[in-house]
Design an enzyme around this catalytic site. Structure first.
Site, PDB file in Angstrom:
ATOM      1  N   LYS A 115       0.926  -1.090   0.172  1.00  0.00           N
ATOM      2  CA  LYS A 115      -0.049  -0.110   0.052  1.00  0.00           C
ATOM      3  C   LYS A 115       0.873   1.320   0.034  1.00  0.00           C
ATOM      4  O   LYS A 115       1.509   1.401   0.760  1.00  0.00           O
ATOM      5  CB  LYS A 115      -1.036  -0.114   1.322  1.00  0.00           C
ATOM      6  CG  LYS A 115      -1.895   0.887   1.467  1.00  0.00           C
ATOM      7  CD  LYS A 115      -2.942   0.542   2.414  1.00  0.00           C
ATOM      8  CE  LYS A 115      -4.044   1.461   2.454  1.00  0.00           C
ATOM      9  NZ  LYS A 115      -5.042   0.743   3.649  1.00  0.00           N
ATOM     10  N   ARG A 178       1.221  -5.399   3.457  1.00  0.00           N
ATOM     11  CA  ARG A 178       0.123  -6.077   4.222  1.00  0.00           C
ATOM     12  C   ARG A 178      -0.149  -7.598   3.765  1.00  0.00           C
ATOM     13  O   ARG A 178       0.183  -7.946   2.722  1.00  0.00           O
ATOM     14  CB  ARG A 178      -1.158  -5.067   3.878  1.00  0.00           C
ATOM     15  CG  ARG A 178      -2.573  -5.726   4.502  1.00  0.00           C
ATOM     16  CD  ARG A 178      -3.506  -4.708   4.397  1.00  0.00           C
ATOM     17  NE  ARG A 178      -4.303  -4.589   3.247  1.00  0.00           N
ATOM     18  CZ  ARG A 178      -5.109  -3.479   2.878  1.00  0.00           C
ATOM     19  NH1 ARG A 178      -5.258  -2.620   4.004  1.00  0.00           N
ATOM     20  NH2 ARG A 178      -5.648  -3.515   1.654  1.00  0.00           N
ATOM     21  N   ASP A 254     -16.140  -1.927  -0.280  1.00  0.00           N
ATOM     22  CA  ASP A 254     -14.829  -2.109  -0.692  1.00  0.00           C
ATOM     23  C   ASP A 254     -13.991  -2.213   0.367  1.00  0.00           C
ATOM     24  O   ASP A 254     -12.843  -2.844   0.227  1.00  0.00           O
ATOM     25  CB  ASP A 254     -14.294  -1.078  -1.584  1.00  0.00           C
ATOM     26  CG  ASP A 254     -14.309   0.383  -1.142  1.00  0.00           C
ATOM     27  OD1 ASP A 254     -15.604   0.701  -0.739  1.00  0.00           O
ATOM     28  OD2 ASP A 254     -13.350   1.034  -0.897  1.00  0.00           O
TER      29      ASP A 254
HETATM   30  P1  AMP Z   1      -9.516   3.581   1.102  1.00  0.00           P
HETATM   31  O1  AMP Z   1     -10.298   4.730   1.573  1.00  0.00           O
HETATM   32  O2  AMP Z   1      -8.129   3.377   1.532  1.00  0.00           O
HETATM   33  O3  AMP Z   1     -10.331   2.364   1.361  1.00  0.00           O
HETATM   34  O4  AMP Z   1      -9.298   3.943  -0.440  1.00  0.00           O
HETATM   35  C1  AMP Z   1     -10.793   3.932  -1.416  1.00  0.00           C
HETATM   36  C2  AMP Z   1     -10.022   3.998  -2.647  1.00  0.00           C
HETATM   37  O5  AMP Z   1      -9.486   5.203  -2.920  1.00  0.00           O
HETATM   38  C3  AMP Z   1      -9.355   2.792  -3.329  1.00  0.00           C
HETATM   39  O6  AMP Z   1      -9.716   2.669  -4.584  1.00  0.00           O
HETATM   40  C4  AMP Z   1      -8.010   3.479  -3.077  1.00  0.00           C
HETATM   41  O7  AMP Z   1      -7.082   2.916  -3.951  1.00  0.00           O
HETATM   42  C5  AMP Z   1      -8.227   4.695  -3.608  1.00  0.00           C
HETATM   43  N1  AMP Z   1      -7.230   5.676  -2.925  1.00  0.00           N
HETATM   44  C6  AMP Z   1      -7.102   6.251  -1.656  1.00  0.00           C
HETATM   45  N2  AMP Z   1      -5.958   7.125  -1.559  1.00  0.00           N
HETATM   46  C7  AMP Z   1      -5.444   7.053  -2.863  1.00  0.00           C
HETATM   47  C8  AMP Z   1      -4.135   7.893  -3.355  1.00  0.00           C
HETATM   48  N3  AMP Z   1      -3.436   8.620  -2.441  1.00  0.00           N
HETATM   49  N4  AMP Z   1      -3.694   7.560  -4.484  1.00  0.00           N
HETATM   50  C9  AMP Z   1      -4.657   6.947  -5.293  1.00  0.00           C
HETATM   51  N5  AMP Z   1      -5.911   6.185  -4.993  1.00  0.00           N
HETATM   52  C10 AMP Z   1      -6.056   6.221  -3.783  1.00  0.00           C
HETATM   53 MG    MG Z   2     -10.258   0.468   0.983  1.00  0.00          MG
END
Ligand code: AMP
Ligand code: MG
Length: 487
Positions: A115, A178, A254
């Site tokens: 990640k 992870r 998700d």
């Molecule tokens: P999360 O809130 O970590 O579950 O992420 C939700 C979505 O946003 C997922 O598809 C992640 O891959 C994407 N995402 C979160 N942060 C970033 C980032 N800095 N750059 C690209 N994608 C992101």
């Molecule tokens: Mg996520």
């Protein structure tokens, strides 16, 4: 012994090979100045990975995705998801990569996933990066959850990248490695179902069955058995969260696994005072993911999974819906049973006591805790002492001592088992003020507070002298806690 090298690391690429429709081959971004910040030696050993290797430059190369075995194809996984109730058809690993699967000492496969490894085609507007604080937070909280006996993804390592990342301020970048029994999510099934290719949904279901619920394969209706198994796993998981006072913060579909492991520690928190309406995430204005809503949201998410599985449940849609509804009905019963059993254990109730006796005692205690804004973790641990005839530590936590004393007298008349209580009521949890302090220090380069906190929370049931400050709530000046999604 020969030095272990990259060629000795055996990672398979099952998901990448079997699901080309849901995986984009991708490489990690170069890391200018890698620095291993934390490594999980016990987990490495379980995975058959040598710590000397992992801490070598090849090992750190693996942990950042920059130096990989030649035949390995990392992929960004596709998934969809409902985020705060809104459907997003194409999420996926925007800043993450599945390196492949590795065999754990239990004989089962684990996903090894990075990640913060750079922007992928799923990155949308994001920069694909992660920063030190939130990656260490995931490391710390996931390992604490594991030590508490709560199913979770694990954390193998965090490597600082030496890259500066723009958030609200400029922060040091990091990559988390992870480890999960798989990264198949409710959102993975939503993605597969949205393609309209029932064959893909079926293959994904078979993959989930083989990795998580092999017994379902022998059922008359294996896909219905899969749904039943996921429902049971999530009912048990969310009950465990509730019992320990954990608020996930972003229960989007998700972020809900098929395995029943907790995943994606973003704006999560452990509550101090008992407040069922506690919301921590600054982006969760409506309180959708408040503490008390978590079972409701889990059930809602499972309904989204059921919708995705419908064509597999029965060829006749009406019949399929009937089967799904019936299966989903089990969730509440299973959740309530898991929660009640867990609460009975926290209070040391012996087997064979009638619900009519234990139920009111539980209810009355929770009312006392809520009215008194009592520290949830401390009170349960102190009740272990009260069960041994030492009520003073517990009394000091409760404003209404008269009501509490009356409650204790009735409870102690049932001879609660203090030793059993101490095995389920932790002394040390990752309290928000301690986590924030440790992460701030780590961001500034001092990892010592993090290591000390990690030591406390990874042996959570063992009360140890010198760790008193890890066992008490936040000082008043810490104020109302909010976590931010700036991960
Ligand atoms: P999360 O809130 O970590 O579950 O992420 C939700 C979505 O946003 C997922 O598809 C992640 O891959 C994407 N995402 C979160 N942060 C970033 C980032 N800095 N750059 C690209 N994608 C992101
Ligand atoms: Mg996520």
């Amino acid at each position: 012994m020969d030095a272990v090298s990259l060629s000795a690391v055996t990672l398979s690429g099952h998901f990448a090979r079997d699901f080309p429709e849901m995986a984009i081959a991708w490489r990690a971004e170069e890391v200018p100045d890698p620095e291993l910040l934390v490594i999980n030696e016990p987990l490495a050993a379980e995975l058959g990975l040598d710590t000397d290797f992992l801490t070598s430059s090849d090992g750190v190369g693996l942990l950042t995705g920059c130096r990989l075995p030649v035949d390995l194809t990392p992929v960004a996984q596709a998934y969809a998801g409902h985020q705060f109730g809104w459907y997003a058809p194409r999420l996926g690993d925007g800043r993450a990569l599945l390196l492949g699967e590795i065999t754990h000492s239990d004989g089962k496969l684990r996903d090894v996933h990075l990640k913060g490894s750079g922007r992928t085609p799923f990155g949308r507007g994001g920069d694909g990066l992660a920063v030190v604080g939130p990656m260490l937070r995931e490391y710390l909280v996931s390992e604490a959850m594991h030590a508490l006996g709560i199913p979770t993804t694990r954390s193998l390592a965090v490597v600082g990248t030496g890259r500066l990342v723009q958030r609200e301020t400029v922060l040091p970048g990091a990559v988390l490695t992870r480890v999960a029994t798989s990264h198949v999510r409710v959102g993975s099934f939503q993605y597969a179902a949205a393609t309209g290719d029932t064959g893909l949904v079926r293959r994904l279901a078979e993959y989930a069955i083989s990795r998580h619920y092999p017994a379902a394969a022998a059922a008359e209706n294996p896909y219905l058995a899969l749904f039943h198994a996921v429902t049971a796993a999530q009912a048990s998981l969310v009950a465990r969260w509730m019992l320990v006072g954990f608020v996930h913060g972003v229960m989007n579909t998700d972020n809900m696994t098929i395995s029943g492991e907790t995943i994606d520690y973003g704006p999560c928190a452990f509550r101090d005072a008992f407040d069922p309406a506690a919301v921590y995430s600054s982006v969760d204005d409506g309180g959708r993911y408040a503490y008390r809503n978590q079972p409701v949201v889990a059930e809602w998410n499972l309904a989204r999974l059921a919708e995705s599985l419908l064509p597999l449940l029965h060829e006749d849609q009406e019949t399929a819906i009937g089967l799904a509804v019936e299966a989903l009905d089990d969730f509440r019963r299973q959740y309530s049973a898991a929660w009640a059993a867990g609460m009975n254990a926290k209070l040391g109730f012996r087997r064979g006591l009638e619900d009519a006796v234990t139920g009111p005692l539980v209810e009355e205690l929770l009312v006392l805790l809520q009215e008194g804004q009592v520290d949830y973790t401390s009170i349960f641990r102190s009740l272990g002492k009260a069960a041994r005839g030492e009520p003073e530590p517990a009394r000091q936590l409760v404003p209404d001592v008269t009501a509490f004393d009356a409650w204790v007298e009735r409870w102690r008349a049932l001879s609660p088992d203090a030793d059993a209580m101490d095995r389920v009521n932790p002394v040390y949890i990752p309290r928000n003020h301690l986590v924030e302090g440790a992460l701030a220090a780590a961001t500034g380069g001092d990892l010592d507070p993090l290591f000390r906190l990690l030591d406390a929370v990874t042996r959570p049931f063992e009360e140890r002298p010198g760790l008193e400050r890890y066992a008490v709530g936040a000082p008043e000046e810490f104020g109302t806690y909010r976590t931010f999604c700036g991960t």
